[in-house]
Design a protein around this motif. Structure first.
Motif, mmCIF file in Angstrom:
data_model
loop_
_atom_site.group_PDB
_atom_site.id
_atom_site.type_symbol
_atom_site.label_atom_id
_atom_site.label_comp_id
_atom_site.label_asym_id
_atom_site.label_seq_id
_atom_site.Cartn_x
_atom_site.Cartn_y
_atom_site.Cartn_z
ATOM 1 N N PRO A 19 -31.677 28.713 -21.608
ATOM 2 C CA PRO A 19 -31.170 28.444 -22.960
ATOM 3 C C PRO A 19 -30.699 26.989 -23.086
ATOM 4 O O PRO A 19 -30.077 26.450 -22.177
ATOM 5 N N TRP A 20 -30.999 26.387 -24.219
ATOM 6 C CA TRP A 20 -30.579 25.010 -24.463
ATOM 7 C C TRP A 20 -29.064 24.904 -24.449
ATOM 8 O O TRP A 20 -28.509 23.866 -24.094
ATOM 9 N N LEU A 21 -28.396 25.960 -24.823
ATOM 10 C CA LEU A 21 -26.938 25.977 -24.846
ATOM 11 C C LEU A 21 -26.345 25.799 -23.445
ATOM 12 O O LEU A 21 -25.215 25.324 -23.313
ATOM 13 N N MET A 22 -27.112 26.144 -22.422
ATOM 14 C CA MET A 22 -26.633 26.038 -21.047
ATOM 15 C C MET A 22 -26.216 24.606 -20.711
ATOM 16 O O MET A 22 -25.205 24.384 -20.043
ATOM 17 N N VAL A 23 -26.970 23.652 -21.188
ATOM 18 C CA VAL A 23 -26.645 22.248 -20.921
ATOM 19 C C VAL A 23 -25.286 21.913 -21.528
ATOM 20 O O VAL A 23 -24.428 21.305 -20.872
ATOM 21 N N GLY A 24 -25.082 22.324 -22.754
ATOM 22 C CA GLY A 24 -23.811 22.079 -23.417
ATOM 23 C C GLY A 24 -22.645 22.758 -22.718
ATOM 24 O O GLY A 24 -21.558 22.178 -22.592
ATOM 25 N N VAL A 25 -22.857 23.974 -22.254
ATOM 26 C CA VAL A 25 -21.805 24.708 -21.560
ATOM 27 C C VAL A 25 -21.432 23.998 -20.259
ATOM 28 O O VAL A 25 -20.246 23.834 -19.942
ATOM 29 N N LEU A 26 -22.437 23.562 -19.510
ATOM 30 C CA LEU A 26 -22.162 22.871 -18.251
ATOM 31 C C LEU A 26 -21.403 21.565 -18.480
ATOM 32 O O LEU A 26 -20.448 21.250 -17.762
ATOM 33 N N VAL A 27 -21.805 20.822 -19.492
ATOM 34 C CA VAL A 27 -21.123 19.564 -19.798
ATOM 35 C C VAL A 27 -19.708 19.843 -20.319
ATOM 36 O O VAL A 27 -18.764 19.111 -19.979
ATOM 37 N N LEU A 28 -19.528 20.896 -21.098
ATOM 38 C CA LEU A 28 -18.204 21.260 -21.587
ATOM 39 C C LEU A 28 -17.281 21.633 -20.429
ATOM 40 O O LEU A 28 -16.114 21.210 -20.386
ATOM 41 N N ILE A 29 -17.776 22.416 -19.491
ATOM 42 C CA ILE A 29 -16.966 22.778 -18.320
ATOM 43 C C ILE A 29 -16.605 21.521 -17.526
ATOM 44 O O ILE A 29 -15.466 21.364 -17.072
ATOM 45 N N ALA A 30 -17.560 20.611 -17.369
ATOM 46 C CA ALA A 30 -17.278 19.357 -16.678
ATOM 47 C C ALA A 30 -16.195 18.569 -17.399
ATOM 48 O O ALA A 30 -15.308 17.979 -16.762
ATOM 49 N N ALA A 31 -16.227 18.557 -18.716
ATOM 50 C CA ALA A 31 -15.213 17.842 -19.494
ATOM 51 C C ALA A 31 -13.832 18.476 -19.307
ATOM 52 O O ALA A 31 -12.829 17.762 -19.195
ATOM 53 N N VAL A 32 -13.775 19.789 -19.257
ATOM 54 C CA VAL A 32 -12.497 20.476 -19.039
ATOM 55 C C VAL A 32 -11.959 20.138 -17.649
ATOM 56 O O VAL A 32 -10.766 19.857 -17.484
ATOM 57 N N VAL A 33 -12.828 20.149 -16.647
ATOM 58 C CA VAL A 33 -12.406 19.809 -15.283
ATOM 59 C C VAL A 33 -11.886 18.370 -15.244
ATOM 60 O O VAL A 33 -10.837 18.093 -14.641
ATOM 61 N N LEU A 34 -12.585 17.457 -15.902
ATOM 62 C CA LEU A 34 -12.131 16.060 -15.943
ATOM 63 C C LEU A 34 -10.800 15.926 -16.680
ATOM 64 O O LEU A 34 -9.927 15.142 -16.255
ATOM 65 N N ALA A 35 -10.611 16.651 -17.763
ATOM 66 C CA ALA A 35 -9.345 16.591 -18.501
ATOM 67 C C ALA A 35 -8.193 17.101 -17.637
ATOM 68 O O ALA A 35 -7.099 16.509 -17.630
ATOM 69 N N MET A 36 -8.432 18.177 -16.917
ATOM 70 C CA MET A 36 -7.393 18.693 -16.028
ATOM 71 C C MET A 36 -7.105 17.699 -14.909
ATOM 72 O O MET A 36 -5.948 17.514 -14.512
ATOM 73 N N GLY A 37 -8.144 17.058 -14.409
ATOM 74 C CA GLY A 37 -7.961 16.040 -13.374
ATOM 75 C C GLY A 37 -7.189 14.843 -13.892
ATOM 76 O O GLY A 37 -6.367 14.262 -13.178
ATOM 77 N N TRP A 38 -7.446 14.465 -15.138
ATOM 78 C CA TRP A 38 -6.720 13.338 -15.742
ATOM 79 C C TRP A 38 -5.229 13.661 -15.824
ATOM 80 O O TRP A 38 -4.379 12.801 -15.576
ATOM 81 N N SER A 39 -4.900 14.905 -16.140
ATOM 82 C CA SER A 39 -3.504 15.329 -16.205
ATOM 83 C C SER A 39 -2.836 15.190 -14.831
ATOM 84 O O SER A 39 -1.697 14.721 -14.736
ATOM 85 N N VAL A 40 -3.539 15.573 -13.781
ATOM 86 C CA VAL A 40 -3.004 15.435 -12.424
ATOM 87 C C VAL A 40 -2.847 13.957 -12.068
ATOM 88 O O VAL A 40 -1.852 13.550 -11.450
ATOM 89 N N ARG A 41 -3.791 13.147 -12.478
ATOM 90 C CA ARG A 41 -3.719 11.706 -12.202
ATOM 91 C C ARG A 41 -2.483 11.104 -12.858
ATOM 92 O O ARG A 41 -1.773 10.299 -12.257
ATOM 93 N N GLN A 42 -2.227 11.497 -14.091
ATOM 94 C CA GLN A 42 -1.049 10.998 -14.794
ATOM 95 C C GLN A 42 0.237 11.449 -14.096
ATOM 96 O O GLN A 42 1.205 10.702 -14.011
ATOM 97 N N TYR A 43 0.227 12.668 -13.590
ATOM 98 C CA TYR A 43 1.385 13.187 -12.853
ATOM 99 C C TYR A 43 1.618 12.369 -11.588
ATOM 100 O O TYR A 43 2.756 11.987 -11.282
ATOM 101 N N LEU A 44 0.563 12.082 -10.846
ATOM 102 C CA LEU A 44 0.698 11.318 -9.604
ATOM 103 C C LEU A 44 1.172 9.885 -9.863
ATOM 104 O O LEU A 44 1.796 9.278 -8.997
ATOM 105 N N ARG A 45 0.906 9.365 -11.039
ATOM 106 C CA ARG A 45 1.361 8.016 -11.395
ATOM 107 C C ARG A 45 2.726 8.026 -12.075
ATOM 108 O O ARG A 45 3.212 6.984 -12.492
ATOM 109 N N GLY A 46 3.332 9.198 -12.199
ATOM 110 C CA GLY A 46 4.658 9.304 -12.777
ATOM 111 C C GLY A 46 4.692 9.326 -14.289
ATOM 112 O O GLY A 46 5.753 9.251 -14.895
#
Length: 165
Positions: free
Chosen positions: A38-65
């Protein structure tokens, strides 16, 4: 937790592609044709990647105080999610690559060309997911000196003055 090696992910993707190709060929010899990715699969995979990156950004901000209210369990879960994203991305890369390999000889047929294109884009989406996992895994590493598994009095803690006394 050990960081995921790119070499391991490549090996997983290659093995998944080989096994997936054998499965697709075995099913094809029995007259079973897999549905198009399904073409939607590409969008889902990229969306999950974006969520993982957003969560990682939150951790990065925490580590920098800059985000002092982040729960340490959320940071640990983000690290685990990053590792899972790496492995999931590698497995899906292999699976979708197997589907592309299966139709490579039939690209002159419009339907097969569309199947190859959809699976090829899914390969790219899976690679984005794996890459996001690797980046967030790198972000979630514990800074040197803060490792709770490191025993007190280890060589890192020893100073030349302490050794002389």
């Amino acid at each position: 937790m050990q960081r995921t090696r790119v070499r391991t992910l490549v090996l997983i993707a290659v093995v998944a592609a080989a096994v997936g190709w054998l499965v697709v060929r075995a099913l094809g010899s029995r007259g079973v044709v897999l549905p198009q990715v399904p073409w939607l699969m590409v969008g889902v995979l990229v969306l999950i990647a974006a969520v993982v990156l957003a969560m990682g950004w939150s951790v990065r901000q925490y580590l920098r105080g800059k985000h002092p209210t982040l729960d340490p369990m959320r940071a640990a879960r983000t690290a685990v999610l990053a590792k899972a994203s790496c492995y999931t991305g590698a497995l899906l890369t292999g699976w979708y690559a197997a589907q592309v390999l299966d139709v490579l000889g039939d690209l002159g047929i419009e339907a097969q060309r569309e199947r190859a294109l959809a699976a090829g884009l899914a390969v790219l989406g899976a690679l984005v997911l794996a890459a996001a996992g690797l980046v967030v895994e790198w972000i979630c590493r514990i800074p040197p000196g803060d490792d709770p598994d490191e025993a007190p009095g280890s060589p890192r803690d020893a100073s030349p003055d302490a050794a002389a006394g």
